[in-house]
Design an enzyme around this catalytic site. Sequence first.
Site, short mmCIF file in Angstrom:
data_model
loop_
_atom_site.label_atom_id
_atom_site.label_comp_id
_atom_site.label_asym_id
_atom_site.label_seq_id
_atom_site.Cartn_x
_atom_site.Cartn_y
_atom_site.Cartn_z
N CYS A 1 -1.96 -5.04 -2.33
CA CYS A 1 -0.51 -4.79 -2.30
C CYS A 1 0.32 -5.74 -1.44
O CYS A 1 1.32 -6.28 -1.91
CB CYS A 1 -0.25 -3.37 -1.83
SG CYS A 1 -1.13 -2.17 -2.82
N LYS B 1 10.59 -0.87 -2.95
CA LYS B 1 9.12 -0.89 -2.97
C LYS B 1 8.59 -2.22 -2.45
O LYS B 1 7.69 -2.27 -1.60
CB LYS B 1 8.62 -0.64 -4.40
CG LYS B 1 7.16 -0.97 -4.63
CD LYS B 1 6.25 -0.04 -3.89
CE LYS B 1 4.81 -0.51 -3.92
NZ LYS B 1 3.90 0.37 -3.23
N1 SAJ Z 1 -3.56 -4.86 8.79
C1 SAJ Z 1 -3.52 -5.68 9.92
N2 SAJ Z 1 -2.86 -5.22 11.03
C2 SAJ Z 1 -2.25 -4.00 11.06
C3 SAJ Z 1 -2.28 -3.20 9.91
C4 SAJ Z 1 -2.94 -3.66 8.79
O1 SAJ Z 1 -4.07 -6.78 9.94
O2 SAJ Z 1 -1.70 -3.65 12.11
C5 SAJ Z 1 -4.27 -5.32 7.57
C6 SAJ Z 1 -5.32 -4.35 7.08
O3 SAJ Z 1 -6.53 -4.48 7.76
C7 SAJ Z 1 -5.42 -4.76 5.62
C8 SAJ Z 1 -3.98 -5.14 5.28
O4 SAJ Z 1 -3.33 -5.37 6.51
O5 SAJ Z 1 -6.25 -5.89 5.46
C9 SAJ Z 1 -3.26 -4.08 4.47
O6 SAJ Z 1 -3.52 -2.78 4.94
P1 SAJ Z 1 -2.40 -1.66 5.09
O7 SAJ Z 1 -3.01 -0.43 5.60
O8 SAJ Z 1 -1.26 -2.22 5.85
O9 SAJ Z 1 -1.84 -1.46 3.64
P2 SAJ Z 1 -2.42 -1.17 2.13
O10 SAJ Z 1 -2.31 -2.47 1.40
O11 SAJ Z 1 -3.71 -0.45 2.10
O12 SAJ Z 1 -1.30 -0.17 1.60
C10 SAJ Z 1 0.07 -0.59 1.57
C11 SAJ Z 1 0.87 0.52 2.26
N3 SAJ Z 1 2.22 0.05 2.51
C12 SAJ Z 1 2.85 0.25 3.68
O13 SAJ Z 1 2.33 0.81 4.61
C13 SAJ Z 1 4.24 -0.29 3.79
C14 SAJ Z 1 0.84 1.76 1.37
O14 SAJ Z 1 1.69 2.76 1.90
C15 SAJ Z 1 1.30 1.40 -0.05
O15 SAJ Z 1 1.24 2.52 -0.91
C16 SAJ Z 1 0.35 0.35 -0.60
O16 SAJ Z 1 0.45 -0.80 0.25
C17 SAJ Z 1 0.77 -0.01 -2.02
O17 SAJ Z 1 0.03 0.38 -2.95
O18 SAJ Z 1 1.84 -0.60 -2.21
#
Ligand code: SAJ
Length: 462
Positions: A276, A222
Amino acid sequence: MKHPHDPLSESIKQRGMRLIVIGSGYVGLTTAALFADAGFRVVAFDKKIEITKAVNAGVSPLLEDGLGDIIRRNTTTSRLKGSSDPDVLEDRHDAVLIAVQTPIDSSGKPDISALSGALDDVGRNLRKGMLVIVISTVPVGTMSGFVKKRIETISHLRAESDFRLAYSPERMSPGNAVRELCDNPRIVGGIGPRSTKVAAEFFRTVCTTVIETDAKTAEVTKLAENAYRNTNIAFSNQLALICERSGVDSNTVIKLANTHPRVDILSPGPGAGGPCLRKDSMMLARSFKPRELNLVKTANDVNYYMATHVVDLVQQALGNAEKNPSRSRIAVLGTSYKRNVGDSRESPAERVIRRMLELRTYITTYDPHSRESFGGSRRNSIEECVKKSDGFVLMTDHSDFCNMQLARIKELMNARPFIIDARRVINPHHATSLGFEYFGIGASPLLSKLARNPNEESVNPR
Ligand code: SAJ
């Protein structure tokens, strides 16, 4: 070794099991609703009365696609009930799922007080033959150490032999929780093989694919998933900073690099927000020494730095227009941490706004999904937000911000307006042709000045 038949297996098959989910945030409530939909009788417990009241009224308190319908049909049949009454924990349940928050403090130390409180409740009400599943994210070793000991001490029962205990982390993205809970492969790690087996059978009633492992492997997995994503984003952010200095466009570089079949770089931005990525990376980083070689921690630092970089760009833009931060007005579009969600926890917008307020800049904010303004002055539309501003910072790539009428926006703004595009959703050539000064994360300062087709789409690689 072959184990005797577990009576829980039959009660899972027959849907005779009664469940309680402790903690009804987007993870817990979606889980409760889907198990009710699969035929179980489920109590969604949460201290926040506004959540459980909404559930009992058949309404989703969260902006989750499809969740409202599932809650409505299962409260109508009384398979799903919300409760904030602690006495409900004493009712007879066959399975308890724990989905409470496990945040970290400013030093990165996990705060497991909510988990600890839930375990005390579970321990006090545990009976032989029950199934206990922890969903909350936990530091490595928590299940076989803290969780097991705490429940055993209070209940005087033994995990694996008297009751089943497993860890099954969630992997769903806010906004898509229902679909992802069902479709993403589900990892289930028991404290022993009997716990793994029955917990996996239980999740198979809702999830398409269930993968069995042990509790500690599931814990590391995780944290690894989110730390990997966080590190990839940090790499992309560092690349963006390099490209800005080198006079090339990071989006073009990433697009080209990603044509290599074994390369997949994510998009740069103002930092990785949300509850997260940063937290889970810190939890994982704490398990590593020597600290100075800690890649996971460094990734967090790079992502955190991006908000400072956004503020630097604002100051540079103000300087170019011969304006002073303390006598300027900046509009911030987007306060939530990611596209099309209303959650603003750990949003990079917070650091940008607070820093600009320290510089005594007047800040207006607008977010179609969130009411958070982080001390800025909240407005109700893009137009109201940008009115009389010297520049705007686009912090979140909400769909509403992807097709803005820039010509109209420019008319509302002060002279020599600028755009800081932290998500690269605006076409720099179009913006410049209208008279904006354009800065984008990872965009060469020359980018907006190069003669190219103004009708060309924005170059965000994702
Ligand atoms: N972000 C970027 N560039 C990208 C992708 C995202 O800057 O290319 C930023 C987003 O804008 C945001 C942050 O990263 O600020 C996080 O967004 P995210 O969509 O990557 O993730 P979370 O935090 O909403 O959800 C994550 C997910 N984990 C993965 O994809 C590995 C989700 O599947 C998990 O369930 C969640 O964490 C969790 O609860 O652990």
